[in-house]
Scaffold this motif. Structure first.
Motif, PDB file in Angstrom:
ATOM      1  N   ASP A   1     -44.342  10.607  -1.980  1.00 53.55           N
ATOM      2  CA  ASP A   1     -43.363  11.458  -2.648  1.00 53.55           C
ATOM      3  C   ASP A   1     -42.698  12.442  -1.691  1.00 53.55           C
ATOM      4  O   ASP A   1     -41.920  13.280  -2.135  1.00 53.55           O
TER       5      ASP A   1
ATOM      6  N   ASN B   1     -44.348   0.690  -2.118  1.00 53.54           N
ATOM      7  CA  ASN B   1     -44.308   2.063  -2.627  1.00 53.54           C
ATOM      8  C   ASN B   1     -42.979   2.373  -3.318  1.00 53.54           C
ATOM      9  O   ASN B   1     -42.945   3.136  -4.290  1.00 53.54           O
ATOM     10  N   VAL B   2     -41.872   1.778  -2.804  1.00 50.13           N
ATOM     11  CA  VAL B   2     -40.558   2.028  -3.417  1.00 50.13           C
ATOM     12  C   VAL B   2     -40.059   0.812  -4.204  1.00 50.13           C
ATOM     13  O   VAL B   2     -38.905   0.767  -4.645  1.00 50.13           O
ATOM     14  N   ASN B   3     -40.931  -0.200  -4.332  1.00 52.26           N
ATOM     15  CA  ASN B   3     -40.647  -1.368  -5.162  1.00 52.26           C
ATOM     16  C   ASN B   3     -39.399  -2.123  -4.708  1.00 52.26           C
ATOM     17  O   ASN B   3     -38.484  -2.386  -5.500  1.00 52.26           O
TER      18      ASN B   3
ATOM     19  N   ARG C   1     -42.085  10.570   5.131  1.00 54.94           N
ATOM     20  CA  ARG C   1     -41.620   9.201   5.335  1.00 54.94           C
ATOM     21  C   ARG C   1     -40.559   9.143   6.429  1.00 54.94           C
ATOM     22  O   ARG C   1     -40.475   8.162   7.172  1.00 54.94           O
TER      23      ARG C   1
ATOM     24  N   ASN D   1     -34.155   3.144   3.096  1.00 54.45           N
ATOM     25  CA  ASN D   1     -34.608   2.473   1.874  1.00 54.45           C
ATOM     26  C   ASN D   1     -36.064   2.816   1.580  1.00 54.45           C
ATOM     27  O   ASN D   1     -36.447   3.051   0.431  1.00 54.45           O
TER      28      ASN D   1
ATOM     29  N   LYS E   1     -30.877   6.826  -2.132  1.00 54.07           N
ATOM     30  CA  LYS E   1     -30.029   5.901  -2.876  1.00 54.07           C
ATOM     31  C   LYS E   1     -28.558   5.951  -2.474  1.00 54.07           C
ATOM     32  O   LYS E   1     -27.921   4.906  -2.338  1.00 54.07           O
TER      33      LYS E   1
ATOM     34  N   GLY F   1     -36.598   6.006  -0.098  1.00 52.53           N
ATOM     35  CA  GLY F   1     -36.144   6.118  -1.484  1.00 52.53           C
ATOM     36  C   GLY F   1     -34.780   6.752  -1.629  1.00 52.53           C
ATOM     37  O   GLY F   1     -34.404   7.173  -2.732  1.00 52.53           O
TER      38      GLY F   1
END
Length: 275
Positions: A106, A233-235, A111, A45, A50, A48
């Protein structure tokens, strides 16, 4: 929400303590491996990712790392030292956030590597503390329980002091709810809990025990802030939904991931100077 959190904690904490104290070293290692794989799933998660298929790839990658762990376990002190260096770098990232986030925020690879540096040293530290006999035969699980008591106590001290006196934000760009007053409450309670460690290091000077406890708790706060930064950072609000009212596994062990490697290093140092 608070009622749900308390109920979940009341149910889970005794179960976890029982597993911690009763499981054999081999079975406890399997439990830790399961935690790492769940943590890796949730870490996707933060990366980022999905789709379900793509998210499964990261736990599979972490499983390969765990399978190789017996071959790299001889380098355990180096892994812990590398983790300490990583967390100092993480401190820098937290302090300058959001500046600099464009470099790692990014990058899927960076990450992903962060996840390795968070989860694998935590596994290394916890299995070392639990299984080692440097504290005396059968004492490892109780030393590990003391680490958890330190972290739980610090979290409680921070929560209640922050609620009662919190005014000055600790890291508003990362975690607006944390205050310097909360941190003071965490450190104050840590000073009171730290003497529990004297049972395991009876000839060590008391002030060295206090330093170990305080450094451990300071890094636990850093672990919390670091995950908050990644979520921001990824909300996302929580790493997952594993525990009702508590979010995911990473939301529960974020403090531990930074604290455990430093605590393990400190324990090795204290045992050496105690003999």
């Amino acid at each position: 929400m608070l009622k749900q959190r308390l109920l979940t904690a009341i149910l889970l904490i005794p179960l976890f303590i029982a597993l911690l104290l009763l499981l054999s070293p081999v079975r406890f290692n399997y439990l830790l491996m399961a935690f790492v794989l769940i943590g890796a799933w949730e870490w996707s998660n933060f990366m980022g990712i999905k789709t379900i298929f793509a998210r499964c790839l990261y736990p599979l990658f972490m499983l390969v790392v765990l399978m190789l762990f017996p071959f790299i376990a001889i380098y355990m002190p180096l892994i812990l030292i590398a983790a300490a260096v990583f967390w100092l770098l993480a401190l820098c990232l937290v302090l300058i956030y959001p500046q600099g986030s464009g470099v790692w925020g990014d990058s899927l690879v960076l990450r992903g590597l962060m996840g390795v540096m968070v989860l694998i040293p935590t596994f290394d530290a916890l299995q070392f503390i639990h299984n080692t006999e440097i504290f005396g035969v059968g004492r490892g699980p109780y030393v590990l329980l003391t680490l958890f008591i330190l972290i739980w106590g610090a979290d409680s001290g921070a929560y209640f002091a922050g609620k009662a006196f919190g005014k000055n934000k600790l890291a508003p760009r990362v975690s607006p709810g944390k205050t310097w007053q909360g941190l003071s409450g965490a450190l104050g309670l840590t000073v009171l809990i730290a003497p529990l460690l004297l049972y395991f290091f009876p000839v060590a000077d008391w002030w060295k025990i206090e330093i170990l406890a305080l450094v451990t708790v300071l890094f636990s706060v850093l672990g919390d802030l670091f995950e908050s930064m990644l979520k921001r950072n990824v909300n996302i609000k929580d790493s997952g939904k594993l525990f009702p009212g508590h979010g995911g596994l990473m939301d529960r062990i974020d403090s531990l991931t930074a604290a455990a490697p430093l605590f393990a290093l400190g324990c090795i140092f204290l045992v050496k100077i105690s003999h």
